[in-house]
Design an enzyme around this catalytic site. Structure first.
Site, PDB file in Angstrom:
ATOM      1  N   GLU A 139     -11.947   6.922  -4.668  1.00 17.87           N
ATOM      2  CA  GLU A 139     -11.133   7.815  -3.808  1.00 17.87           C
ATOM      3  C   GLU A 139     -11.882   8.708  -2.952  1.00 17.87           C
ATOM      4  O   GLU A 139     -11.548   8.654  -1.829  1.00 17.87           O
ATOM      5  CB  GLU A 139     -10.232   8.713  -4.704  1.00 17.87           C
ATOM      6  CG  GLU A 139      -9.040   7.787  -5.330  1.00 17.87           C
ATOM      7  CD  GLU A 139      -8.130   7.297  -4.728  1.00 17.87           C
ATOM      8  OE1 GLU A 139      -8.013   7.513  -3.495  1.00 17.87           O
ATOM      9  OE2 GLU A 139      -7.461   6.334  -5.287  1.00 17.87           O
ATOM     10  N   ASP A 279      -6.830  -4.881  -5.295  1.00 19.04           N
ATOM     11  CA  ASP A 279      -6.488  -5.239  -3.878  1.00 19.04           C
ATOM     12  C   ASP A 279      -7.876  -5.169  -2.815  1.00 19.04           C
ATOM     13  O   ASP A 279      -8.288  -6.055  -2.088  1.00 19.04           O
ATOM     14  CB  ASP A 279      -5.408  -4.229  -3.496  1.00 19.04           C
ATOM     15  CG  ASP A 279      -5.603  -2.841  -3.833  1.00 19.04           C
ATOM     16  OD1 ASP A 279      -6.551  -2.579  -4.739  1.00 19.04           O
ATOM     17  OD2 ASP A 279      -5.060  -1.921  -3.624  1.00 19.04           O
ATOM     18  N   GLU A 372       7.556   1.543  -5.604  1.00 21.63           N
ATOM     19  CA  GLU A 372       6.303   0.843  -6.212  1.00 21.63           C
ATOM     20  C   GLU A 372       6.445  -0.422  -6.878  1.00 21.63           C
ATOM     21  O   GLU A 372       5.282  -1.208  -6.767  1.00 21.63           O
ATOM     22  CB  GLU A 372       6.018   1.865  -7.028  1.00 21.63           C
ATOM     23  CG  GLU A 372       4.339   1.845  -7.407  1.00 21.63           C
ATOM     24  CD  GLU A 372       3.553   2.389  -6.426  1.00 21.63           C
ATOM     25  OE1 GLU A 372       3.791   2.412  -5.355  1.00 21.63           O
ATOM     26  OE2 GLU A 372       2.138   2.229  -6.751  1.00 21.63           O
ATOM     27  N   GLU A 393       0.933   0.350   3.461  1.00 17.41           N
ATOM     28  CA  GLU A 393       0.410  -1.004   3.532  1.00 17.41           C
ATOM     29  C   GLU A 393       1.203  -1.875   4.309  1.00 17.41           C
ATOM     30  O   GLU A 393       0.939  -2.934   5.042  1.00 17.41           O
ATOM     31  CB  GLU A 393       0.418  -1.616   2.031  1.00 17.41           C
ATOM     32  CG  GLU A 393      -0.853  -1.061   1.264  1.00 17.41           C
ATOM     33  CD  GLU A 393      -0.738   0.342   0.592  1.00 17.41           C
ATOM     34  OE1 GLU A 393       0.628   0.784   0.715  1.00 17.41           O
ATOM     35  OE2 GLU A 393      -1.573   0.694   0.471  1.00 17.41           O
ATOM     36  N   THR A 476     -10.339   0.271   4.074  1.00 16.86           N
ATOM     37  CA  THR A 476      -9.142   0.350   3.418  1.00 16.86           C
ATOM     38  C   THR A 476      -8.252   1.476   3.425  1.00 16.86           C
ATOM     39  O   THR A 476      -7.084   1.452   3.015  1.00 16.86           O
ATOM     40  CB  THR A 476      -9.546  -0.124   1.782  1.00 16.86           C
ATOM     41  OG1 THR A 476      -8.053  -0.113   1.349  1.00 16.86           O
ATOM     42  CG2 THR A 476     -10.242   0.974   1.106  1.00 16.86           C
TER      43      THR A 476
HETATM   44  C1  DMJ Z   1      -4.961   4.097   0.275  1.00 14.77           C
HETATM   45  O1  DMJ Z   1      -5.612   5.191  -0.272  1.00 14.77           O
HETATM   46  C2  DMJ Z   1      -5.961   2.958   0.464  1.00 14.77           C
HETATM   47  O2  DMJ Z   1      -5.119   1.986   1.301  1.00 14.77           O
HETATM   48  C3  DMJ Z   1      -6.270   2.141  -1.027  1.00 14.77           C
HETATM   49  O3  DMJ Z   1      -6.930   0.945  -0.605  1.00 14.77           O
HETATM   50  C4  DMJ Z   1      -5.164   1.812  -1.867  1.00 14.77           C
HETATM   51  N1  DMJ Z   1      -4.024   2.440  -1.166  1.00 14.77           N
HETATM   52  C5  DMJ Z   1      -3.734   3.776  -0.899  1.00 14.77           C
HETATM   53  C6  DMJ Z   1      -2.441   4.211  -0.025  1.00 14.77           C
HETATM   54  O4  DMJ Z   1      -1.506   3.404  -0.540  1.00 14.77           O
END
Ligand code: DMJ
Length: 553
Positions: A139, A279, A372, A393, A476
């Site tokens: 994170e 993912d 979710e 997303e 991401t």
């Molecule tokens: C984000 O922090 C990033 O996209 C992460 O890869 C997973 N998804 C969250 C938000 O949903």
């Protein structure tokens, strides 16, 4: 006006053709004007959403990490992510302004140079990482390190003119400091990093050795960029070593589990998927290939991608499967999976992206917002995971699909999403997460990714001038990093014509990363020419321009 029938047949035909052409031109121009007007209106709506979230954060939460929009207060998520209770934080700790760090690249895209510069100055003077806080490496990497690196790159790009005064790489220095604090996490027998790290003291005693595939497989973009920018190779090599180790641990089916032990290198959870816990591992293989041009990344991505299509895909849906047997385990849609069509666009698999995106939007429409989890086998929402924490997303994939197809239907999807977000999640103090999409009961949390990603992708859907100008990939967490040829070790073997053109030194000439679509079938054929394997890519589209409107199409 003279009627067509009074003329000789040839002239009549010519005149009729001319009239029809004029008619179509008028219709086309007016529908084009209508489209542009709609885009303009929508981007202003998204701009207002961004500032409603941002201004409330700055008023009630800054310099703490995130806003609690219902009570107009704050939460220090960077340390909360590390399970550290607020009362245990040093008394002079005022947060790491995570939402501000996450907002910088969005401010740049919105063209707000004065707020961008203000943010950069504040962070340069105040942000410190020498704090006794246990944080989650993944994170902290995607939000803080990625946010700082992206903002630094935007700040030094002369074409953006985001900083009027002097800028002495302060954000890069902060990123470097943070990156160095990550390094002790990688000191394990396997090279796989611990999931948690104390920013001041390194890995804590009795720290858990459990981590996820995405946790140790999605660090290469930020840490690789940090090495390229600082000249210190340790960041990139630590992230790459971890990625290679992870890849070595794949099953013979080219599948990876979801959780593992960083000391023993053993899998803990064998169920495999494209969703939570895995993912961004897939995402970073392809994006690392685009950013660094290393053939290895492509080989890993193409094998992993084909396995995902073979073992998880069921029509437009993706279930989970056991990594050793390939047998289905859980039949559920998780909202994180909605990023997948966007990744498929980058990989060139647009037909598959289109059909999966359509199903996700169907679920969004069914509930008004995406839950979710949704149980595919029972066609019902998961009994407890009914929440929607303002995730980006689906907006992300909608943006990619619109870029690839220019089908105005995706603009309608974006419009519907903006409408739902304003209807269900907007409160006077910002935007609140939804606790239960069946009742639309709210929760007191505005996640920083709402500003970093959700608003950004919606804005880019209606105004793509930022990506049209230059060649970016998005991390991401939605932070843009410019693709530059000097970061490429060598020309990738499999590339599209556009890639070659871009490599001629004209990155600025208008090619976007989206034009660098590549297809696994090319790489597979070149890797093992003797053994032809069917690629899941390039399912021929029935309609030109991929303008499918129903599942059947
Ligand atoms: C984000 O922090 C990033 O996209 C992460 O890869 C997973 N998804 C969250 C938000 O949903």
């Amino acid at each position: 006006m003279m009627s067509c029938t009074l003329l000789n047949p040839k002239k009549r035909l010519f005149l009729c053709l001319l009239v029809s052409l004029a008619f179509f031109l008028v219709v086309d121009t007016s529908s084009q004007q209508h489209l542009e007007a709609k885009k303009k209106l929508m981007r202003e709506k998204v701009r207002q959403m961004f500032y409603h979230a941002y201004d409330n954060y700055m008023t009630y939460a800054f310099p703490h990490d995130e806003l609690k929009p219902l009570t107009k207060s704050f939460t220090d998520s960077l340390s909360e992510l590390g399970n550290l209770k607020l009362e245990h934080l040093p008394t002079d700790y005022n947060g790491s302004a995570v939402t501000l760090v996450e907002s910088l690249s969005s401010l740049a895209i919105l063209g707000n140079s004065s707020e961008f510069e203000k943010g950069v100055r504040w962070l340069s003077d105040n942000l410190k990482f020498d704090i006794d806080a246990r944080v989650n490496l993944f994170e902290c990497n995607i939000r803080v390190l990625g946010g700082l690196i992206s903002a630094h790159l935007l700040a030094i790009d002369p074409t953006n003119r985001l900083i009027q005064g002097s800028y002495n790489n302060q954000l890069l220095r902060l990123a470097e400091d943070l990156g160095k604090r990550f390094l002790p996490a990688f000191e394990t027998p396997t090279g796989l990093p611990y999931a948690w790290i104390n920013l001041k003291n390194g890995v804590m005693e009795n720290e858990t050795t459990e981590t996820s595939t995405s946790g140790c497989g999605s660090l290469i973009l930020e840490m690789g960029a940090l090495s390229r920018l600082t000249g210190d190779p340790r960041f990139e090599s630590a992230a790459l070593r971890a990625l290679r180790q992870l890849w070595r641990m794949r099953s013979s089916l080219d599948l990876l589990g979801t959780t593992l032990d960083v000391v023993t290198g053993e899998w803990l959870e064998y169920s495999s998927s494209i969703g939570a816990g895995v993912d961004s591992f897939y995402e970073y293989l392809l994006k690392a290939y685009i950013l660094f041009g290393k053939e290895d990344y492509w080989q890993m991505f193409s094998s992993a991608y084909l396995a995902s299509q073979k073992y998880f895909r069921h029509g437009p849906w993706y279930h989970e499967a056991n990594m050793w047997s390939g047998k289905p385990t859980y039949w559920q849609l998780t909202s994180l999976q909605a990023f997948w069509p966007g990744l498929q666009v980058l990989a060139g698999d647009i037909a598959a992206a289109n059909s999966t995106h359509r199903e996700f939007f169907y679920v969004w429409e069914k509930f008004g917002i995406l839950p979710e989890r949704y149980l595919l086998d029972h066609q019902m929402i998961h009994p407890t995971m009914k929440y929607y924490p303002l995730r980006p997303e689906l907006a992300e994939s909608t943006f990619y699909l619109y870029q690839a197809t220019k089908d105005p239907w995706y603009l309608d999807v974006g419009e519907a999403m903006v409408k739902s977000l304003n209807l269900y999640t907007k409160v006077p103090g910002g935007f609140a997460s939804v606790r239960d999409v069946t009742t639309m009961q709210l929760e007191d949390h505005q996640h920083s990714f709402f500003l970093a990603e959700t608003c950004k992708y919606l804005y880019l859907l209606f105004d793509d001038s930022f990506v049209a100008k230059r060649n970016y990939i998005f991390t991401t967490e939605g932070h843009p990093i410019q693709v530059v040829s000097s970061w490429h070790e060598k020309l990738p073997k499999s590339y599209s014509g556009n890639w070659t053109l871009s490599k001629r030194g004209a990155w600025e000439s208008g090619a976007s990363a989206l034009s660098l679509q590549v297809c696994p079938s090319i790489a597979l054929n070149s890797r093992r020419p003797e053994q032809h394997r069917e690629s899941a890519c390039h399912v021929p589209d029935e309609k030109i321009n991929h303008r499918c409107r129903s599942n059947k199409e």
